[in-house]
Design a protein around this motif. Structure first.
Motif, mmCIF file in Angstrom:
data_model
loop_
_atom_site.group_PDB
_atom_site.id
_atom_site.type_symbol
_atom_site.label_atom_id
_atom_site.label_comp_id
_atom_site.label_asym_id
_atom_site.label_seq_id
_atom_site.Cartn_x
_atom_site.Cartn_y
_atom_site.Cartn_z
ATOM 1 N N VAL A 13 55.717 28.686 35.845
ATOM 2 C CA VAL A 13 54.311 28.987 36.137
ATOM 3 C C VAL A 13 54.021 28.784 37.615
ATOM 4 C CG1 VAL A 13 51.922 28.299 35.693
ATOM 5 C CG2 VAL A 13 53.542 28.436 33.796
ATOM 6 N N ARG A 14 54.492 27.645 38.153
ATOM 7 C CA ARG A 14 54.246 27.362 39.574
ATOM 8 C C ARG A 14 54.861 28.440 40.464
ATOM 9 N NH1 ARG A 14 56.432 22.359 38.098
ATOM 10 N NH2 ARG A 14 58.096 22.546 39.646
ATOM 11 N N LYS A 15 56.123 28.756 40.208
ATOM 12 C CA LYS A 15 56.813 29.741 41.045
ATOM 13 C C LYS A 15 56.179 31.125 40.905
ATOM 14 C CE LYS A 15 59.800 26.837 42.670
ATOM 15 N NZ LYS A 15 59.649 26.364 44.073
ATOM 16 N N GLY A 16 55.730 31.442 39.682
ATOM 17 C CA GLY A 16 55.098 32.745 39.472
ATOM 18 C C GLY A 16 53.806 32.872 40.269
ATOM 19 N N LEU A 17 52.974 31.820 40.229
ATOM 20 C CA LEU A 17 51.723 31.847 40.982
ATOM 21 C C LEU A 17 51.973 31.922 42.486
ATOM 22 C CD1 LEU A 17 49.666 29.175 39.003
ATOM 23 C CD2 LEU A 17 49.263 31.632 39.038
ATOM 24 N N ILE A 18 52.944 31.144 42.968
ATOM 25 C CA ILE A 18 53.242 31.132 44.401
ATOM 26 C C ILE A 18 53.755 32.493 44.858
ATOM 27 C CG2 ILE A 18 54.777 30.163 46.172
ATOM 28 C CD1 ILE A 18 54.665 27.508 44.587
ATOM 29 N N SER A 19 54.591 33.111 44.029
ATOM 30 C CA SER A 19 55.246 34.366 44.428
ATOM 31 C C SER A 19 54.337 35.576 44.324
ATOM 32 C CB SER A 19 56.490 34.603 43.556
ATOM 33 O OG SER A 19 57.411 33.542 43.696
ATOM 34 N N PHE A 20 53.525 35.643 43.267
ATOM 35 C CA PHE A 20 52.806 36.881 42.975
ATOM 36 C C PHE A 20 51.362 36.912 43.461
ATOM 37 C CE2 PHE A 20 56.157 38.888 40.915
ATOM 38 C CZ PHE A 20 56.751 38.063 39.968
ATOM 39 N N MET A 21 50.745 35.752 43.656
ATOM 40 C CA MET A 21 49.357 35.734 44.112
ATOM 41 C C MET A 21 49.267 36.207 45.573
ATOM 42 S SD MET A 21 46.879 34.537 42.044
ATOM 43 C CE MET A 21 46.467 33.370 40.755
ATOM 44 N N PRO A 22 48.326 37.100 45.899
ATOM 45 C CA PRO A 22 48.160 37.563 47.289
ATOM 46 C C PRO A 22 47.360 36.563 48.115
ATOM 47 C CG PRO A 22 46.594 38.689 45.872
ATOM 48 C CD PRO A 22 47.428 37.818 44.962
ATOM 49 N N TRP A 23 47.908 35.376 48.320
ATOM 50 C CA TRP A 23 47.189 34.284 48.966
ATOM 51 C C TRP A 23 46.637 34.669 50.332
ATOM 52 C CZ3 TRP A 23 46.291 30.550 45.597
ATOM 53 C CH2 TRP A 23 47.203 30.325 44.558
ATOM 54 N N GLU A 24 47.493 35.260 51.170
ATOM 55 C CA GLU A 24 47.096 35.545 52.556
ATOM 56 C C GLU A 24 45.916 36.505 52.632
ATOM 57 O OE1 GLU A 24 50.416 36.792 54.838
ATOM 58 O OE2 GLU A 24 51.520 34.905 54.592
ATOM 59 N N ASP A 25 45.816 37.408 51.651
ATOM 60 C CA ASP A 25 44.711 38.376 51.658
ATOM 61 C C ASP A 25 43.351 37.693 51.559
ATOM 62 O OD1 ASP A 25 46.418 40.984 49.712
ATOM 63 O OD2 ASP A 25 46.675 40.257 51.775
ATOM 64 N N LEU A 108 46.801 35.874 32.071
ATOM 65 C CA LEU A 108 47.020 36.237 33.472
ATOM 66 C C LEU A 108 48.176 37.217 33.616
ATOM 67 C CD1 LEU A 108 45.883 35.495 36.266
ATOM 68 C CD2 LEU A 108 47.649 33.741 36.417
ATOM 69 N N ASP A 109 47.955 38.276 34.337
ATOM 70 C CA ASP A 109 49.056 39.176 34.665
ATOM 71 C C ASP A 109 48.888 39.630 36.110
ATOM 72 O OD1 ASP A 109 47.376 41.542 32.584
ATOM 73 O OD2 ASP A 109 47.171 41.339 34.747
ATOM 74 N N LYS A 110 49.865 40.336 36.633
ATOM 75 C CA LYS A 110 49.881 40.665 38.056
ATOM 76 C C LYS A 110 48.668 41.481 38.469
ATOM 77 C CE LYS A 110 54.927 40.626 38.119
ATOM 78 N NZ LYS A 110 56.159 41.415 38.301
ATOM 79 N N GLU A 111 48.180 42.343 37.581
ATOM 80 C CA GLU A 111 47.050 43.194 37.929
ATOM 81 C C GLU A 111 45.773 42.388 38.135
ATOM 82 O OE1 GLU A 111 50.252 45.372 36.672
ATOM 83 O OE2 GLU A 111 49.199 43.922 35.411
ATOM 84 N N GLN A 112 45.703 41.160 37.582
ATOM 85 C CA GLN A 112 44.493 40.354 37.676
ATOM 86 C C GLN A 112 44.522 39.380 38.850
ATOM 87 O OE1 GLN A 112 44.831 38.798 33.628
ATOM 88 N NE2 GLN A 112 42.895 39.783 33.123
ATOM 89 N N PHE A 113 45.661 39.217 39.492
ATOM 90 C CA PHE A 113 45.795 38.199 40.526
ATOM 91 C C PHE A 113 44.762 38.367 41.635
ATOM 92 C CE2 PHE A 113 48.888 36.390 38.287
ATOM 93 C CZ PHE A 113 50.226 36.572 38.596
ATOM 94 N N GLU A 114 44.569 39.593 42.094
ATOM 95 C CA GLU A 114 43.631 39.827 43.188
ATOM 96 C C GLU A 114 42.211 39.477 42.764
ATOM 97 O OE1 GLU A 114 44.097 43.582 45.043
ATOM 98 O OE2 GLU A 114 42.264 43.436 46.223
#
Length: 463
Positions: A13-25, A108-114
């Motif tokens: 879960v931790r690695k998934g959030l760190i990798s896929f979330m568009p933090w910098e945006d 939660l899925d990748k399409e919802q991260f933003e």
């Protein structure tokens, strides 16, 4: 830059959030990760952290314990909860600790991260604004009543007041405006605006609070915010966009502890008895409203129930049951519940069997879901629903469209897939949870059903 700490006992879960979330945006940066509360506190001591994302159920130190410590030592840190459905009994405690948002890991899925990060960034900005001196310190001293305007959806991008209405309005929180003194003519103008602008689907409700003279400024603001988070959801009537409320009534509701068991509530709605029993359905609906669960808790619980309804009735549903992401009031929720009941009732209109038999089959489907880790044969299940073994098997196949054995295997495999996607539990543990004591036998059945071994399915799902 918003500095983020992620805390979850599951590494995936931790690695998934760190990798896929568009933090910098969104002007964010992950400065650390931890697998429990104690390690998180050590990181906070050595690093500047603005935003904490934490799971609730963790070893060593739980998320609730972590939040309590953070609130005491680092009150500036904003908190977002990562949660699974079974964590919802902790929501009230988390609310008291001031969390700004919840992320359901199973949804939660990748399409919802933003969308998720955008919402969190917006909530953090709003919290920062409210910490400023936007509200005068003494304007709420010795007032007998105030007029307040509430937005049913405070997060709406279209949320705004007309220019003439905003004159003299003070903002207590996101989606809450109030007036200390207002002429009767102006009140009627506000009432007409709420009524005519939004018709029966009003996005606002106007409330006159009286009996405030004994309350100080802080208590009045807490009253407004507390009403928005709880009673407003249940009190709102689209045909009555203006109400007069006694503050004592609201405060007494807050003080009164209502006894309810979340597991029992959930079990009732997972049973099939209410689908064809009008009296039982009305009773369960009224009972649910009387509990006045926090709206976020009610919504999250029915997200979970909807998932299980879809899993239970998938073979006989023409289309999945869908619940809206954001429910603003009880009327909206009740309408959805009635429409869902119609959808479930339509399932069996094609059947020639009596309602009693159909309800017995629905009950069997529900019991199968609730007892996935037990060895329940068709004969055992037939006894539980008071049917003979042969007649049960015949009815089940004709109503559901597949044999009881095939149905049980399918829902077990779907649950196994869910565990493989969303946990790091061992294959042996997952096998036992879905009713198989032999890991090799489970793996063989899984490959026959899904096409790959459980370990390969998990690896593909994490890529």
């Amino acid at each position: 830059m918003i500095r983020v700490l992620i805390v979850d006992d599951e590494k995936i879960v931790r690695k998934g959030l760190i990798s896929f979330m568009p933090w910098e945006d969104f002007g964010m940066k992950v400065v650390g990760e931890a697998n429990n509360g104690e390690n998180a506190l050590q990181i906070i001591e050595k690093n500047k952290v603005d935003l904490l994302l934490t799971d609730l159920s963790m070893p060593v130190m739980s998320g609730i314990e972590l939040m309590r410590e953070v609130r005491k030592k680092y009150p500036h840190i904003q908190i977002v909860v990562l949660t699974l459905h079974q964590d919802f009994e902790y929501v009230q405690e988390a609310l008291r600790l001031g969390v700004i948002d919840y992320i359901a890991k199973t949804q939660l899925d990748k399409e919802q991260f933003e969308d998720v990060l955008g919402r969190i960034a917006s909530l953090m900005e709003q919290k920062d604004l409210l910490k400023g001196n936007l509200i005068p310190q003494d304007e709420l001293e010795n007032v007998e009543e105030i007029l307040a305007l509430f937005a049913l959806n405070p997060q709406s991008d279209e949320l705004k007041l007309d220019a003439y209405l905003s004159v003299g309005a003070l903002e207590a929180d996101l989606g809450i405006w109030y007036w200390l003194t207002i002429e009767e003519q102006d009140r009627k103008s506000l009432q007409d605006w709420v009524t005519k602008t939004f018709s029966s689907n009003s996005g606002f409700v106007l409330i006159r609070f009286h009996g405030l003279k004994h309350l100080d400024r802080k208590s009045i603001l807490q009253l407004l915010r507390g009403y928005q988070k709880g009673d407003l959801f249940y009190d709102y009537d689209p045909l009555q966009p203006y109400k007069i409320v006694n503050s004592e009534d609201i405060l007494n509701k807050v003080k009164r502890e209502t006894g309810y068991d979340m597991s029992q509530i959930k079990a009732k709605w997972l049973s099939g008895e209410w689908i064809h029993n009008d009296q039982l359905f009305e009773h369960m609906q009224n009972e649910l409203k009387s509990f006045r669960l926090p709206p976020i808790r009610l919504t999250r619980m029915f997200f979970s129930i909807t998932d299980e309804w879809n899993r239970l009735y998938q073979p006989i549903l023409s289309e999945p049951i869908i619940i809206e992401d954001f429910l603003t009031n009880w009327v909206q929720f009740e309408t959805w519940l009635r429409e869902t009941r119609k959808q479930l009732k339509m399932i069996k209109m094609k059947s020639t069997y009596s309602l009693e038999i159909q309800n017995s089959i629905l009950q069997a489907m529900s019991l199968a879901q609730q007892m996935l880790n037990k060895h329940i044969t068709a004969g055992n299940m037939a006894k539980r629903v008071n049917m003979s073994s042969s007649y049960f098997s015949q009815c089940f196949k004709e109503i559901v469209g597949q044999t009881y054995t095939d149905y049980l295997r399918d829902i077990r495999m779907e649950q196994a897939k869910d565990y493989l996607r969303n946990t790091t539990k061992t294959i042996h543990w997952i096998a036992e949870q879905v009713g198989y004591t032999d890991e090799k036998y489970f793996s063989r059945l899984f490959r026959e059903h899904v096409g790959v071994l459980p370990s390969d399915y998990r690896q593909k799902g994490s890529i």
